[in-house]
Motif scaffolding. Structure first.
Motif, mmCIF file in Angstrom:
data_model
loop_
_atom_site.group_PDB
_atom_site.id
_atom_site.type_symbol
_atom_site.label_atom_id
_atom_site.label_comp_id
_atom_site.label_asym_id
_atom_site.label_seq_id
_atom_site.Cartn_x
_atom_site.Cartn_y
_atom_site.Cartn_z
ATOM 1 N N UNK A 98 -117.193 60.201 -72.771
ATOM 2 C CA UNK A 98 -116.141 59.319 -72.926
ATOM 3 C C UNK A 98 -115.293 60.050 -73.708
ATOM 4 N N UNK A 99 -115.597 60.507 -74.521
ATOM 5 C CA UNK A 99 -114.828 61.619 -75.450
ATOM 6 C C UNK A 99 -113.960 62.653 -74.925
ATOM 7 N N UNK A 100 -114.887 63.193 -74.046
ATOM 8 C CA UNK A 100 -113.978 64.466 -73.339
ATOM 9 C C UNK A 100 -113.170 64.171 -72.184
ATOM 10 N N UNK A 101 -113.423 62.943 -71.632
ATOM 11 C CA UNK A 101 -112.349 62.418 -70.593
ATOM 12 C C UNK A 101 -111.421 61.516 -71.125
ATOM 13 N N UNK A 102 -110.263 61.421 -70.656
ATOM 14 C CA UNK A 102 -109.115 60.543 -71.317
ATOM 15 C C UNK A 102 -109.308 59.182 -70.552
ATOM 16 N N UNK A 103 -110.065 58.397 -71.671
ATOM 17 C CA UNK A 103 -110.416 57.106 -71.446
ATOM 18 C C UNK A 103 -109.779 56.243 -72.685
ATOM 19 N N UNK A 104 -108.931 55.347 -72.722
ATOM 20 C CA UNK A 104 -108.334 54.570 -73.861
ATOM 21 C C UNK A 104 -109.440 54.181 -74.624
ATOM 22 N N UNK A 105 -109.158 54.318 -75.890
ATOM 23 C CA UNK A 105 -110.035 53.922 -77.213
ATOM 24 C C UNK A 105 -111.338 55.072 -77.563
#
Length: 108
Positions: A98-105
């Motif tokens: 999730x840190x590598x892909x652009x997901x809010x928060x």
């Protein structure tokens, strides 16, 4: 040129069969991305953004490395462990991705 190198590294990352090679390529993607951020663009904050990118992704992917080492050096980790350990392992992997892909928060 840099964008094509990022794509090539990502293809190699997700087609690797060795888990250490996967982690290494997963982190090598940072190098062309850092060059894209720091060398291309006119904003004066691009150097600070590059430094934040490096520290944030390395700190966030460190639990992924620990999870990989735990997975590799524990015999039959998935099959003999309790459900609580399996859930922890899955959460560590999901948070690192999730840190590598652009997901809010999650994505800086």
């Amino acid at each position: 040129m840099l964008i094509s190198s990022v794509l090539l590294i990502l293809i190699l990352t997700f087609s690797s069969l060795i888990i250490y090679f996967f982690y290494l390529l997963f982190e090598i993607v940072l190098i062309p991305t850092l060059f894209l951020i720091t060398k291309i663009g006119y904003q004066p904050e691009r150097l600070q953004a590059g430094i934040y990118l490096i520290f944030y992704t390395i700190l966030a992917s460190f639990p992924l490395l620990l999870g990989i080492l735990n997975f590799k050096y524990t015999p039959n980790f998935i099959f003999l462990s309790s459900n609580c350990q399996q859930v922890k392992f899955i959460i560590i992997f999901i948070l690192a991705f999730l840190v590598k892909i652009p997901i809010f928060l999650f994505h800086l």
